[in-house]
Design a protein around this motif. Sequence first.
Motif, PDB file in Angstrom:
ATOM      1  N   THR A 152       0.863  -1.186   0.000  1.00 42.34           N
ATOM      2  CA  THR A 152       0.000   0.000   0.000  1.00 42.34           C
ATOM      3  C   THR A 152       0.895   1.231   0.000  1.00 42.34           C
ATOM      4  O   THR A 152       1.888   1.282   0.731  1.00 42.34           O
ATOM      5  N   ALA A 153       0.546   2.208  -0.822  1.00 40.97           N
ATOM      6  CA  ALA A 153       1.295   3.467  -0.875  1.00 40.97           C
ATOM      7  C   ALA A 153       0.317   4.624  -0.697  1.00 40.97           C
ATOM      8  O   ALA A 153      -0.687   4.704  -1.403  1.00 40.97           O
ATOM      9  N   VAL A 154       0.615   5.498   0.237  1.00 38.90           N
ATOM     10  CA  VAL A 154      -0.257   6.644   0.502  1.00 38.90           C
ATOM     11  C   VAL A 154       0.542   7.935   0.353  1.00 38.90           C
ATOM     12  O   VAL A 154       1.580   8.110   0.998  1.00 38.90           O
ATOM     13  N   ILE A 155       0.045   8.826  -0.508  1.00 39.30           N
ATOM     14  CA  ILE A 155       0.627  10.151  -0.688  1.00 39.30           C
ATOM     15  C   ILE A 155      -0.018  11.089   0.321  1.00 39.30           C
ATOM     16  O   ILE A 155      -1.241  11.177   0.415  1.00 39.30           O
ATOM     17  N   GLY A 156       0.813  11.787   1.077  1.00 41.41           N
ATOM     18  CA  GLY A 156       0.308  12.701   2.089  1.00 41.41           C
ATOM     19  C   GLY A 156       0.097  14.104   1.555  1.00 41.41           C
ATOM     20  O   GLY A 156       0.094  14.338   0.340  1.00 41.41           O
ATOM     21  N   PRO A 198      -0.004  15.116  -7.485  1.00 39.83           N
ATOM     22  CA  PRO A 198      -0.474  13.854  -6.894  1.00 39.83           C
ATOM     23  C   PRO A 198      -1.034  12.871  -7.913  1.00 39.83           C
ATOM     24  O   PRO A 198      -0.858  11.656  -7.759  1.00 39.83           O
ATOM     25  N   ALA A 199      -1.680  13.362  -8.958  1.00 44.90           N
ATOM     26  CA  ALA A 199      -2.167  12.445 -10.002  1.00 44.90           C
ATOM     27  C   ALA A 199      -1.000  11.784 -10.718  1.00 44.90           C
ATOM     28  O   ALA A 199      -1.056  10.591 -11.061  1.00 44.90           O
ATOM     29  N   THR A 216      -4.127  11.590   0.365  1.00 41.44           N
ATOM     30  CA  THR A 216      -4.976  12.047   1.460  1.00 41.44           C
ATOM     31  C   THR A 216      -5.819  13.265   1.079  1.00 41.44           C
ATOM     32  O   THR A 216      -6.739  13.633   1.809  1.00 41.44           O
ATOM     33  N   ARG A 217      -5.488  13.902  -0.045  1.00 47.16           N
ATOM     34  CA  ARG A 217      -6.246  15.036  -0.596  1.00 47.16           C
ATOM     35  C   ARG A 217      -6.141  16.303   0.247  1.00 47.16           C
ATOM     36  O   ARG A 217      -7.073  17.091   0.319  1.00 47.16           O
TER      37      ARG A 217
END
Length: 250
Positions: A152-156, A198-199, A216-217
Amino acid sequence: MLEIITADALQPLRHGFFTRKGGASSGIFQGLNCGPGSTDLSEAVDINRARVAAAMDVTTDHLQTVHQVHSPDVVTLTGPLIIRPRADAMVTATPGIALGILTADCQPVLFADPIAGVIGAAHAGWRGVKDGVLESTLDAMEALGATRANITAVIGPCISQAAYEVGPEFMESFIDDTPENARFFAGGKGDRVLFDLPAFGLTKLRAAGVGHAEWTRHCTYSDAERFFSYRRTTHLNEADYGRLISVIRL
């Protein structure tokens, strides 16, 4: 009081995208500035980093950061580093080490394969993403036993497209690489265009085969109370800017 943004997708691993709230710094660095490379008082930065370490339940020497240089380079950690190497990502399979990334508009990306017990963290600005820092991080995680489909990869928090105005030559360099990159740009004022960082990061992560990727938007530029922003500082002609920290640990 610290404010820590978390992602359900990274649970149950301890992690957090820290905002600027709850820190000891003052002036233009007001809040939780964790950047030793800033001109903030070193004592204040040390206090801030100690608060982050405590929140992650590690000692300060186990909160690890690197000397970020917008590269695709990754460091594999088996224990605390004495000197910060020049790199933009870290991976580890060693419990008790907290991987920290500093940002002020660039993407902080936290990675986890909880099945293999491997984590990663990357500083991913446009140059780093373009040069392959995300793929390099995944390769380094695989070398420790991770499986891409389980990662899992999450961009902050990072700068959003609405706030990221660039020139036509910037867009052309992306389109020259891959014509499909035109989808990451929208029209701005005059000859300016708006870049969707982010995209771009999410597309690279998904193309690389991660099991799940999300943002996380949160926009760093548009929320001055919660986030530091290099671009906002530049527009305000301020002398320097604080650095946010994003952390993950096993």
